[in-house]
Design a protein around this motif. Structure first.
Motif, PDB file in Angstrom:
ATOM      1  N   ASP A 233      -0.014  14.642   0.573  1.00  0.00           N
ATOM      2  CA  ASP A 233      -0.877  13.705   1.308  1.00  0.00           C
ATOM      3  C   ASP A 233      -1.398  12.609   0.387  1.00  0.00           C
ATOM      4  O   ASP A 233      -2.600  12.397   0.251  1.00  0.00           O
ATOM      5  CB  ASP A 233      -2.044  14.434   1.979  1.00  0.00           C
ATOM      6  CG  ASP A 233      -1.613  15.126   3.266  1.00  0.00           C
ATOM      7  OD1 ASP A 233      -0.682  14.635   3.924  1.00  0.00           O
ATOM      8  OD2 ASP A 233      -2.207  16.155   3.615  1.00  0.00           O
ATOM      9  N   LEU A 234      -0.474  11.922  -0.246  1.00  0.00           N
ATOM     10  CA  LEU A 234      -0.841  10.840  -1.160  1.00  0.00           C
ATOM     11  C   LEU A 234      -1.654   9.774  -0.440  1.00  0.00           C
ATOM     12  O   LEU A 234      -2.704   9.351  -0.900  1.00  0.00           O
ATOM     13  CB  LEU A 234       0.428  10.225  -1.753  1.00  0.00           C
ATOM     14  CG  LEU A 234       0.243   9.008  -2.649  1.00  0.00           C
ATOM     15  CD1 LEU A 234      -0.434   9.404  -3.946  1.00  0.00           C
ATOM     16  CD2 LEU A 234       1.584   8.337  -2.918  1.00  0.00           C
ATOM     17  N   ALA A 235      -1.163   9.332   0.713  1.00  0.00           N
ATOM     18  CA  ALA A 235      -1.855   8.307   1.497  1.00  0.00           C
ATOM     19  C   ALA A 235      -2.648   8.965   2.622  1.00  0.00           C
ATOM     20  O   ALA A 235      -2.390  10.105   3.012  1.00  0.00           O
ATOM     21  CB  ALA A 235      -0.844   7.329   2.083  1.00  0.00           C
ATOM     22  N   ASP A 236      -3.599   8.256   3.141  1.00  0.00           N
ATOM     23  CA  ASP A 236      -4.358   8.725   4.297  1.00  0.00           C
ATOM     24  C   ASP A 236      -3.776   8.169   5.597  1.00  0.00           C
ATOM     25  O   ASP A 236      -3.867   8.782   6.646  1.00  0.00           O
ATOM     26  CB  ASP A 236      -5.820   8.301   4.163  1.00  0.00           C
ATOM     27  CG  ASP A 236      -6.704   8.925   5.215  1.00  0.00           C
ATOM     28  OD1 ASP A 236      -6.933  10.146   5.133  1.00  0.00           O
ATOM     29  OD2 ASP A 236      -7.154   8.206   6.132  1.00  0.00           O
ATOM     30  N   PHE A 237      -3.164   6.993   5.511  1.00  0.00           N
ATOM     31  CA  PHE A 237      -2.628   6.242   6.650  1.00  0.00           C
ATOM     32  C   PHE A 237      -3.695   5.996   7.715  1.00  0.00           C
ATOM     33  O   PHE A 237      -3.447   6.078   8.915  1.00  0.00           O
ATOM     34  CB  PHE A 237      -1.409   6.938   7.265  1.00  0.00           C
ATOM     35  CG  PHE A 237      -0.460   5.954   7.914  1.00  0.00           C
ATOM     36  CD1 PHE A 237       0.282   5.092   7.132  1.00  0.00           C
ATOM     37  CD2 PHE A 237      -0.344   5.868   9.286  1.00  0.00           C
ATOM     38  CE1 PHE A 237       1.147   4.164   7.711  1.00  0.00           C
ATOM     39  CE2 PHE A 237       0.514   4.945   9.880  1.00  0.00           C
ATOM     40  CZ  PHE A 237       1.257   4.089   9.084  1.00  0.00           C
ATOM     41  N   SER A 238      -4.892   5.721   7.237  1.00  0.00           N
ATOM     42  CA  SER A 238      -5.995   5.463   8.165  1.00  0.00           C
ATOM     43  C   SER A 238      -5.844   4.114   8.868  1.00  0.00           C
ATOM     44  O   SER A 238      -6.452   3.893   9.923  1.00  0.00           O
ATOM     45  CB  SER A 238      -7.330   5.509   7.419  1.00  0.00           C
ATOM     46  OG  SER A 238      -7.336   4.597   6.328  1.00  0.00           O
ATOM     47  N   ALA A 256     -12.177  -5.497  12.154  1.00  0.00           N
ATOM     48  CA  ALA A 256     -13.351  -6.260  11.717  1.00  0.00           C
ATOM     49  C   ALA A 256     -13.691  -5.976  10.257  1.00  0.00           C
ATOM     50  O   ALA A 256     -14.186  -6.844   9.536  1.00  0.00           O
ATOM     51  CB  ALA A 256     -14.541  -5.936  12.622  1.00  0.00           C
ATOM     52  N   ALA A 257     -13.415  -4.727   9.814  1.00  0.00           N
ATOM     53  CA  ALA A 257     -13.725  -4.343   8.432  1.00  0.00           C
ATOM     54  C   ALA A 257     -12.570  -4.632   7.486  1.00  0.00           C
ATOM     55  O   ALA A 257     -12.688  -4.383   6.275  1.00  0.00           O
ATOM     56  CB  ALA A 257     -14.080  -2.861   8.382  1.00  0.00           C
ATOM     57  N   GLY A 258     -11.445  -5.135   8.006  1.00  0.00           N
ATOM     58  CA  GLY A 258     -10.290  -5.442   7.168  1.00  0.00           C
ATOM     59  C   GLY A 258      -9.552  -4.221   6.670  1.00  0.00           C
ATOM     60  O   GLY A 258      -8.916  -4.258   5.610  1.00  0.00           O
ATOM     61  N   ARG A 259      -9.606  -3.119   7.432  1.00  0.00           N
ATOM     62  CA  ARG A 259      -8.956  -1.874   7.015  1.00  0.00           C
ATOM     63  C   ARG A 259      -7.774  -1.519   7.916  1.00  0.00           C
ATOM     64  O   ARG A 259      -7.397  -0.358   8.013  1.00  0.00           O
ATOM     65  CB  ARG A 259      -9.975  -0.726   7.022  1.00  0.00           C
ATOM     66  CG  ARG A 259     -11.140  -0.892   6.056  1.00  0.00           C
ATOM     67  CD  ARG A 259     -11.873   0.427   5.868  1.00  0.00           C
ATOM     68  NE  ARG A 259     -12.354   0.949   7.151  1.00  0.00           N
ATOM     69  CZ  ARG A 259     -13.554   0.721   7.662  1.00  0.00           C
ATOM     70  NH1 ARG A 259     -14.413  -0.041   6.991  1.00  0.00           N
ATOM     71  NH2 ARG A 259     -13.910   1.241   8.822  1.00  0.00           N
ATOM     72  N   ASP A 260      -7.179  -2.504   8.567  1.00  0.00           N
ATOM     73  CA  ASP A 260      -6.105  -2.207   9.511  1.00  0.00           C
ATOM     74  C   ASP A 260      -4.732  -2.671   9.032  1.00  0.00           C
ATOM     75  O   ASP A 260      -3.773  -2.712   9.799  1.00  0.00           O
ATOM     76  CB  ASP A 260      -6.410  -2.849  10.872  1.00  0.00           C
ATOM     77  CG  ASP A 260      -6.470  -4.371  10.788  1.00  0.00           C
ATOM     78  OD1 ASP A 260      -6.719  -4.903   9.684  1.00  0.00           O
ATOM     79  OD2 ASP A 260      -6.261  -5.029  11.836  1.00  0.00           O
ATOM     80  N   CYS A 261      -4.612  -3.000   7.752  1.00  0.00           N
ATOM     81  CA  CYS A 261      -3.348  -3.511   7.223  1.00  0.00           C
ATOM     82  C   CYS A 261      -2.555  -2.367   6.577  1.00  0.00           C
ATOM     83  O   CYS A 261      -2.959  -1.824   5.537  1.00  0.00           O
ATOM     84  CB  CYS A 261      -3.603  -4.609   6.191  1.00  0.00           C
ATOM     85  SG  CYS A 261      -2.075  -5.285   5.476  1.00  0.00           S
ATOM     86  N   VAL A 262      -1.424  -2.004   7.183  1.00  0.00           N
ATOM     87  CA  VAL A 262      -0.596  -0.921   6.661  1.00  0.00           C
ATOM     88  C   VAL A 262       0.028  -1.311   5.327  1.00  0.00           C
ATOM     89  O   VAL A 262       0.123  -0.502   4.404  1.00  0.00           O
ATOM     90  CB  VAL A 262       0.487  -0.538   7.679  1.00  0.00           C
ATOM     91  CG1 VAL A 262       1.399   0.546   7.103  1.00  0.00           C
ATOM     92  CG2 VAL A 262      -0.142  -0.059   8.983  1.00  0.00           C
ATOM     93  N   ARG A 263       0.450  -2.571   5.202  1.00  0.00           N
ATOM     94  CA  ARG A 263       1.047  -3.032   3.940  1.00  0.00           C
ATOM     95  C   ARG A 263       0.070  -2.803   2.780  1.00  0.00           C
ATOM     96  O   ARG A 263       0.462  -2.309   1.715  1.00  0.00           O
ATOM     97  CB  ARG A 263       1.399  -4.514   4.031  1.00  0.00           C
ATOM     98  CG  ARG A 263       2.114  -5.042   2.786  1.00  0.00           C
ATOM     99  CD  ARG A 263       2.194  -6.566   2.797  1.00  0.00           C
ATOM    100  NE  ARG A 263       2.914  -7.070   3.954  1.00  0.00           N
ATOM    101  CZ  ARG A 263       4.232  -7.258   3.989  1.00  0.00           C
ATOM    102  NH1 ARG A 263       4.967  -6.962   2.936  1.00  0.00           N
ATOM    103  NH2 ARG A 263       4.806  -7.749   5.080  1.00  0.00           N
ATOM    104  N   THR A 264      -1.193  -3.159   2.976  1.00  0.00           N
ATOM    105  CA  THR A 264      -2.194  -2.994   1.919  1.00  0.00           C
ATOM    106  C   THR A 264      -2.356  -1.532   1.532  1.00  0.00           C
ATOM    107  O   THR A 264      -2.431  -1.180   0.348  1.00  0.00           O
ATOM    108  CB  THR A 264      -3.543  -3.570   2.383  1.00  0.00           C
ATOM    109  OG1 THR A 264      -3.390  -4.963   2.635  1.00  0.00           O
ATOM    110  CG2 THR A 264      -4.619  -3.353   1.332  1.00  0.00           C
ATOM    111  N   GLU A 265      -2.387  -0.659   2.529  1.00  0.00           N
ATOM    112  CA  GLU A 265      -2.569   0.763   2.235  1.00  0.00           C
ATOM    113  C   GLU A 265      -1.360   1.339   1.510  1.00  0.00           C
ATOM    114  O   GLU A 265      -1.501   2.122   0.570  1.00  0.00           O
ATOM    115  CB  GLU A 265      -2.836   1.542   3.523  1.00  0.00           C
ATOM    116  CG  GLU A 265      -3.162   3.005   3.272  1.00  0.00           C
ATOM    117  CD  GLU A 265      -3.677   3.736   4.499  1.00  0.00           C
ATOM    118  OE1 GLU A 265      -3.935   4.950   4.386  1.00  0.00           O
ATOM    119  OE2 GLU A 265      -3.822   3.107   5.565  1.00  0.00           O
ATOM    120  N   MET A 266      -0.156   0.955   1.926  1.00  0.00           N
ATOM    121  CA  MET A 266       1.036   1.464   1.265  1.00  0.00           C
ATOM    122  C   MET A 266       1.180   0.907  -0.151  1.00  0.00           C
ATOM    123  O   MET A 266       1.620   1.600  -1.063  1.00  0.00           O
ATOM    124  CB  MET A 266       2.276   1.116   2.101  1.00  0.00           C
ATOM    125  CG  MET A 266       2.353   1.827   3.438  1.00  0.00           C
ATOM    126  SD  MET A 266       2.446   3.642   3.294  1.00  0.00           S
ATOM    127  CE  MET A 266       0.717   4.100   3.561  1.00  0.00           C
TER     128      MET A 266
END
Length: 351
Positions: A233-238, A256-266
């Motif tokens: 579980d390296l990523a959370d994929f939240s 609104a919080a800027g936490r919806d970008c999959v590219r950024t999380e990966m």
């Protein structure tokens, strides 16, 4: 730092002499006291137990209210999972129970209650009935280290019942009564990384400053030098949690919080692997459910409804299909598989 080594002996069973010899040698090396819990009948101990008798305890031992050596808790010796369903809620952080099967379980509790852990000891005796015992049995012990701040660190050591009784604890290897320091470990397994939510102090103590900006000198991996680092579980994929796929309120809050970008999380996941890698270790990412969520998202989502992530969705989907055509991705994406991941060589690292 005061230390204890806690194990157990099953009444009527034969002592595994090589393991017992190694346990005593290690106790002498790290200046630890050995405590042995009696299991089963209260009668005579088995063959080879003469020098163990003075160390046997039948009573409960309380260590500063932090560690509870619960010799008064009796669990069926035929149980293969002795802690399952055991309703023990003592105030100690660690509860240690004598049993032939090695098991560890964290207990559900409210956050204010702090960490609660139950663990069993393993034994110094050979399985009753030979190599195919009527019930499970494992050579093992628990090492308890107490700090000046009245905290405790507890961990298992185990050995093969059919082997020579050798074992390794951290960087110490014990074979034939000889303790050798500065030995590498084969692997370290890290469960439930969820790197975006890591405690910075834990990350720093494990991998050093590159992982979280906090330096531990030296970090755990540089002491143990594992040949493999295994990540679950390296990523959370939240950014696109499938449990929230139909929760438009949560999706809006993420946007609104800027936490919806999959590219950024990966990208952050790949950078975490770059920060934590070592030239003498291979990083292995196990196909865990949160990491697999990326593939499920590519399979189930509609990029036309994902304006924020549409370009990355199409790029990642194309890379996935190229790998499928080459016969690689099905193995890498299976939940029960793993992949040795060089982040800088992974096609998606450029993101």
């Amino acid at each position: 730092m005061p230390r204890l080594i806690i194990t157990a002996i099953e009444a009527g069973a034969v002592v595994h002499q090589p393991f017992w010899m190694n346990l005593r040698a290690y106790a002498a090396r790290i200046d630890a006291e050995i405590v042995v819990l009696r299991l089963g009948r209260t009668g005579l101990l088995g063959k080879g137990a003469e020098d163990i008798r003075p160390l046997v305890r039948d009573d409960r031992i309380d260590i500063g209210g932090v560690v509870d050596v619960a010799a008064d808790i009796r669990v069926s010796l035929q149980s293969s999972r002795p802690l399952d369903g055991l309703a023990n809620r003592r105030s100690a952080t660690w509860t240690i129970i004598g049993h032939p099967v090695v098991q560890l379980e964290t207990l559900a509790r409210i956050r204010a209650g702090g960490l609660k852990v139950q663990m069993t000891t393993g034994v110094v005796t050979r399985p009753r009935g030979g190599s195919a015992p009527a019930w499970p049995s494992q050579l093992g012990a628990v090492i308890v280290e107490l700090t000046a701040g009245n905290a405790a660190h507890c961990r298992h050591i185990t050995a093969n019942p059919e082997g020579d009784g050798s074992f390794q604890d951290l960087q110490y290897r014990v074979v034939n009564g000889t303790v050798t320091a500065r030995c590498r470990v084969e692997a370290l397994t890290f469960g439930d990384i969820h790197h975006a939510h890591l405690d910075p102090a834990v990350a720093g103590a494990t991998w050093g400053g590159g992982a979280a900006g906090i330096v531990s000198d030296p970090p755990l991996i540089d002491v143990l030098r594992p040949r493999f680092m295994i990540f679950h579980d390296l990523a959370d994929f939240s950014a696109r949690n499938h449990h929230e796929a139909r929760d438009h309120h949560q999706r809006f809050a993420q946007m609104a919080a800027g936490r919806d970008c999959v590219r950024t999380e990966m990208r952050a996941s790949a950078e975490f692997l770059v920060d934590t890698r070592r030239p003498w270790a291979r990083s292995v990412v196990v196909g865990s459910n949160h990491d697999d969520a990326l593939v499920h998202w590519l399979r189930d989502a509609d990029f036309r409804e994902e304006p924020r992530n549409a370009v990355f969705f199409l790029e990642a989907s194309l890379a996935l299909h190229h790998n499928l055509a080459a016969g690689r991705a099905l193995t890498a994406c299976s939940r029960r598989s793993c992949v040795v991941w060089d982040p800088t060589a992974w096609p998606g690292y450029a993101f």
